[in-house]
Write a protein that holds these residues in place. Structure first.
Motif, short mmCIF file in Angstrom:
data_model
loop_
_atom_site.label_atom_id
_atom_site.label_comp_id
_atom_site.label_asym_id
_atom_site.label_seq_id
_atom_site.Cartn_x
_atom_site.Cartn_y
_atom_site.Cartn_z
N ILE A 81 -4.60 10.62 5.27
CA ILE A 81 -5.30 10.67 3.99
C ILE A 81 -5.28 9.31 3.30
N CYS A 82 -4.13 8.66 3.34
CA CYS A 82 -4.01 7.35 2.69
C CYS A 82 -5.02 6.36 3.29
N THR A 83 -5.13 6.35 4.60
CA THR A 83 -6.07 5.40 5.22
C THR A 83 -7.51 5.78 4.93
N GLN A 84 -7.76 7.04 4.58
CA GLN A 84 -9.12 7.46 4.20
C GLN A 84 -9.50 6.94 2.82
N ILE A 85 -8.52 6.90 1.91
CA ILE A 85 -8.86 6.60 0.52
C ILE A 85 -8.39 5.24 0.03
N ASN A 86 -7.53 4.58 0.76
CA ASN A 86 -6.95 3.32 0.30
C ASN A 86 -7.36 2.19 1.24
N PRO A 87 -8.33 1.35 0.84
CA PRO A 87 -8.81 0.28 1.72
C PRO A 87 -7.71 -0.69 2.16
N LEU A 88 -6.77 -0.99 1.27
CA LEU A 88 -5.70 -1.90 1.64
C LEU A 88 -4.80 -1.27 2.70
N ALA A 89 -4.58 0.03 2.59
CA ALA A 89 -3.79 0.72 3.61
C ALA A 89 -4.52 0.71 4.94
N ARG A 90 -5.84 0.89 4.92
CA ARG A 90 -6.63 0.83 6.16
C ARG A 90 -6.46 -0.51 6.82
N LEU A 91 -6.53 -1.56 6.03
CA LEU A 91 -6.36 -2.91 6.56
C LEU A 91 -4.95 -3.10 7.11
N ALA A 92 -3.96 -2.59 6.38
CA ALA A 92 -2.57 -2.78 6.79
C ALA A 92 -2.20 -1.96 8.01
N LEU A 93 -2.71 -0.73 8.10
CA LEU A 93 -2.24 0.16 9.15
C LEU A 93 -3.08 0.13 10.42
N GLY A 94 -4.38 -0.08 10.30
CA GLY A 94 -5.21 0.02 11.49
C GLY A 94 -5.11 1.43 12.03
N SER A 95 -5.61 1.65 13.26
CA SER A 95 -5.45 2.98 13.83
C SER A 95 -5.47 2.91 15.34
N ARG A 96 -4.77 3.83 15.93
CA ARG A 96 -4.73 4.00 17.38
C ARG A 96 -5.83 4.98 17.76
N PRO A 97 -6.16 5.05 19.04
CA PRO A 97 -7.05 6.13 19.45
C PRO A 97 -6.43 7.46 19.03
N GLY A 98 -7.24 8.33 18.46
CA GLY A 98 -6.70 9.58 17.94
C GLY A 98 -6.45 9.51 16.45
N GLY A 99 -6.58 8.33 15.86
CA GLY A 99 -6.50 8.18 14.42
C GLY A 99 -5.12 8.07 13.82
N PRO B 206 0.81 -1.22 0.00
CA PRO B 206 0.00 0.00 0.00
C PRO B 206 0.84 1.27 0.00
N CYS B 207 1.95 1.29 0.71
CA CYS B 207 2.75 2.52 0.79
C CYS B 207 3.51 2.78 -0.50
N GLU B 208 3.81 1.75 -1.29
CA GLU B 208 4.45 1.96 -2.59
C GLU B 208 3.50 2.69 -3.53
N ILE B 209 2.24 2.28 -3.53
CA ILE B 209 1.22 2.94 -4.35
C ILE B 209 1.08 4.38 -3.90
N THR B 210 1.05 4.57 -2.60
CA THR B 210 0.93 5.92 -2.05
C THR B 210 2.10 6.78 -2.49
N ALA B 211 3.31 6.27 -2.38
CA ALA B 211 4.50 7.06 -2.72
C ALA B 211 4.50 7.46 -4.19
N LYS B 212 4.09 6.57 -5.04
CA LYS B 212 4.17 6.83 -6.48
C LYS B 212 3.01 7.69 -6.99
#
Length: 137
Positions: free
Chosen positions: A98-116, A2-8
Motif C-alpha cells: 500500500i505504501c508503495t502505491q500511495i507514496n512516491p518517495l517510498a516507490r523510489l526507495a523500495l523498488g519492487s521485485r517480480p511479484g510486487g 519514507p517509512c517514518e512517515i508511513t509509521a506515523k
C-alpha cells in the motif's frame, strides 16, 4: 524517511481501513477484529468512528488498488478461522504494498521485485533517493 512517515500517519489509516472492511463489508464483530489486529476493541471503535487513523483513510478508500489489496488480505485472514491473529509477515507485506502505491518517495526507495514485493534500496535507486533527499523531497 519514507517509512517514518508511513509509521506515523499511513499505518494507522491502513489499520482503520482493514477494520472498516472487516466490520462493514464482511460483518466481522469488532471484538474478533481487535483480536486479529492484535489491538483492543476500543481501538477498533476509534478506527471505525474516525477518532484514530483517519488522516489518510479517505485517500486510501478512494484508491482502487489499495482497496483491492486490503480486500484480498481480509479474505485471506478470514479463510483461516482457526487463526487468532494476523501473520505479521503478511501484514508487513500489505503495508509495504500500500505504501508503495500511495507514496512516491517510498516507490523510489523500495523498488519492487517480480511479484510486487518490496526490496532493499541498491545501486541506481539509492543514488536517486540520495539526490531526491538533497533536493528536499
Amino acid at each position: 524517511m519514507p517509512c517514518e512517515i508511513t509509521a506515523k500517519y499511513i499505518i494507522p489509516s491502513i489499520r482503520a481501513l482493514i477494520a472498516k472492511v472487516l466490520v462493514e463489508e464482511y460483518g466481522v464483530p469488532r471484538y474478533r477484529v481487535a483480536k486479529l489486529l492484535n489491538t483492543t476493541p476500543a481501538s477498533i471503535t476509534n478506527y471505525l468512528e474516525g477518532r484514530r487513523g483517519n488522516k489518510f483513510l479517505e485517500a486510501l478508500m478512494e484508491n482502487a488498488e489499495v482497496k483491492s489489496i486490503v480486500r484480498r488480505f481480509c479474505e485471506k485472514i478470514l479463510s483461516h478461522p482457526e487463526q487468532s491473529s494476523i501473520d505479521m509477515a503478511e501484514y508487513r507485506e500489505v503495508v509495504c504494498s500500500i505504501c508503495t502505491q500511495i507514496n512516491p518517495l517510498a516507490r523510489l526507495a523500495l523498488g519492487s521485485r517480480p511479484g510486487g514485493h518490496p526490496q532493499l534500496l541498491t545501486g541506481k535507486r539509492k543514488k536517486q533517493l540520495t539526490l531526491a533527499n538533497q533536493d528536499g523531497l
